[in-house]
Enzyme design. Sequence first.
Site, PDB file in Angstrom:
ATOM      1  N   ASP A  32     -46.516   8.791  56.161  1.00  0.00           N
ATOM      2  CA  ASP A  32     -46.348   7.926  54.994  1.00  0.00           C
ATOM      3  C   ASP A  32     -45.596   6.642  55.353  1.00  0.00           C
ATOM      4  OD1 ASP A  32     -46.609   7.267  52.295  1.00  0.00           O
ATOM      5  OD2 ASP A  32     -45.974   9.248  51.604  1.00  0.00           O
ATOM      6  N   ASP A  36     -51.465   5.358  45.479  1.00  0.00           N
ATOM      7  CA  ASP A  36     -51.775   6.744  45.118  1.00  0.00           C
ATOM      8  C   ASP A  36     -52.778   6.836  43.972  1.00  0.00           C
ATOM      9  OD1 ASP A  36     -49.853   7.201  46.974  1.00  0.00           O
ATOM     10  OD2 ASP A  36     -48.523   8.350  45.665  1.00  0.00           O
TER      11      ASP A  36
HETATM   12  C1  GLA Z   1     -46.613   8.638  48.801  1.00  0.00           C
HETATM   13  C2  GLA Z   1     -48.003   8.994  49.277  1.00  0.00           C
HETATM   14  C3  GLA Z   1     -48.527  10.162  48.490  1.00  0.00           C
HETATM   15  C4  GLA Z   1     -47.583  11.360  48.639  1.00  0.00           C
HETATM   16  C5  GLA Z   1     -46.187  10.964  48.233  1.00  0.00           C
HETATM   17  C6  GLA Z   1     -45.169  12.032  48.570  1.00  0.00           C
HETATM   18  O1  GLA Z   1     -46.635   8.173  47.489  1.00  0.00           O
HETATM   19  O2  GLA Z   1     -48.869   7.881  49.161  1.00  0.00           O
HETATM   20  O3  GLA Z   1     -49.841  10.492  48.897  1.00  0.00           O
HETATM   21  O4  GLA Z   1     -47.612  11.797  49.973  1.00  0.00           O
HETATM   22  O5  GLA Z   1     -45.772   9.774  48.902  1.00  0.00           O
HETATM   23  O6  GLA Z   1     -43.885  11.672  48.209  1.00  0.00           O
END
Ligand code: GLA
Length: 528
Positions: A173, A230
């Site tokens: 990430d 996301d």
């Molecule tokens: C980010 C990522 C997500 C998930 C969250 C976890 O937002 O883009 O896909 O992994 O972190 O905290």
Amino acid sequence: MSGLFAHKLLTTATTLMTVAGIGALPIAALVLQPTAANALENGLARTPPMGFNNWNTTACDSTFNETTIRGIADSFISLGLKDVGYNYVNIDDCWAEPARDSSGNLVPHHTRFPSGIKALADYVHSKGLKFGIYTSAGTKTCNGANGFPGSLNNEQRDANLFASWGVDYLKYDNCNNQDIDAQQRYTAMRDALAATGRPIVFSICEWGRADPKVWTWGANVGNLWRTTGDISDNWSSMISRVHTNDDLAQYAGPGHWNDPDMLEVGNGGMTAAEYRTHFSLWAMMAAPLLIGSDIRSVSTADLGILKNTDIIALDQDSLGRQATIVSSSGGLVVYNKVLANGDRAVALLNENASTATVSTTASALGLSGSSSYTLKDLWTKTTRTTTGTISASVPAHSTVVYRVSRIAVEAEATGNTLGGTAAATACATCSGGAKVRFIGNAAANAVTINVSAPSAGTRTLTIDYLVSGTRSFFISVNGGAATEVSATGTSWSAPASKTVTVTLNAGTNTIRFGNPNAYAPDLDRITL
Ligand code: GLA
């Protein structure tokens, strides 16, 4: 030359290509090929990864624990998900304790994963599945006020720990990245993973934030890269992720994929039609298919979407092409995905709130030259034929997906070259109502048909012909040596067929049917 990657000019051998009606043209092909000093060559993810990740269903709630993940692995087997290709069981953020141990190592969360991550990975492996984990290219991960420890400046230590646990996949990430250059941070983990010697799929989760954009350098660093923020479990979030990916097809291919984020199918926020659109378009995009719902309790209908093997086959097609847009107007979008066997997948998307007709043609998909095509609807499973028009009434927020196969090229089709005496003539019993006769008896009396192939390799060529007795075609592909193919039939009005194997180049090929010595059979059509 500057930056991480140098480019070199490769001059391929001068190729002689024969273009119908023009003759031989020398074409010198110049190919720009990236030659990163340490390009990612881990041999993994030759097709987009398939599996599960808990984030979209549990986030960091208390159900995210080893009992749940073991149950997911069990369900891969009992629900037949493994049988249709899902194999990665991946865990997301919140698996760790907030602090590293006294030696600096990450520690599995003591209440969520009391048996440890190695034991969980062993369990997943015991089912014949693979195991994935998560961390961030930052000082902390994304979740919670404090966050959990990230891997920035601990890349090799953490990669070694993951490898020792038997990790097969790392989602990396982008939170708390201290404004350090993204390529630098992700390349550091790529090299750390490589140094472990364990094959680990590397998923870059950078969200398409930094410049230069991750898709322009991702193939040298990871196996897939998030192109968006996301996803949420609603129509507008899902469809906007599709459109971010619309123009990125050129960056996808075996071993390196655009990632529009994980699946929401089964989480309840979209209609069945919307989930079918979601799954269809992820497959068209050659996106990773990571189930994000609790498959232990998912409905039969949603499971049916996730297990549609015809749609999965588009995603997993060995050619690895991402779909491109053929037309887009007023929320009606036509996507085209070229498949390894020469078929096309076409998705007719209606983004509007009421039913609309969405149309295209076989030739717009690059499938011209055949008198008819098979359209298999990959959701209803019905098959029909068309002479070229591809059209469907598509309900609101739905997508009709056809697999389009070329049935045949008529010998008399416009576009073929009929040399010398070779001439089209009506034939009531023939496909298309006509055939070509007076082939052969001199080299010039030949039929030349252009066919296109998406990739080089051998194909089965079916020849429909008419002859009374036995005669021969001499068949030459791309100007190569002719092969004599003897053909026997009962009459000049009863088509018979014969198959031969031909080797085609990627792109346009010419297939010539003649006979320099004697008359050949009449030619009705060919099918590849
Ligand atoms: C980010 C990522 C997500 C998930 C969250 C976890 O937002 O883009 O896909 O992994 O972190 O905290």
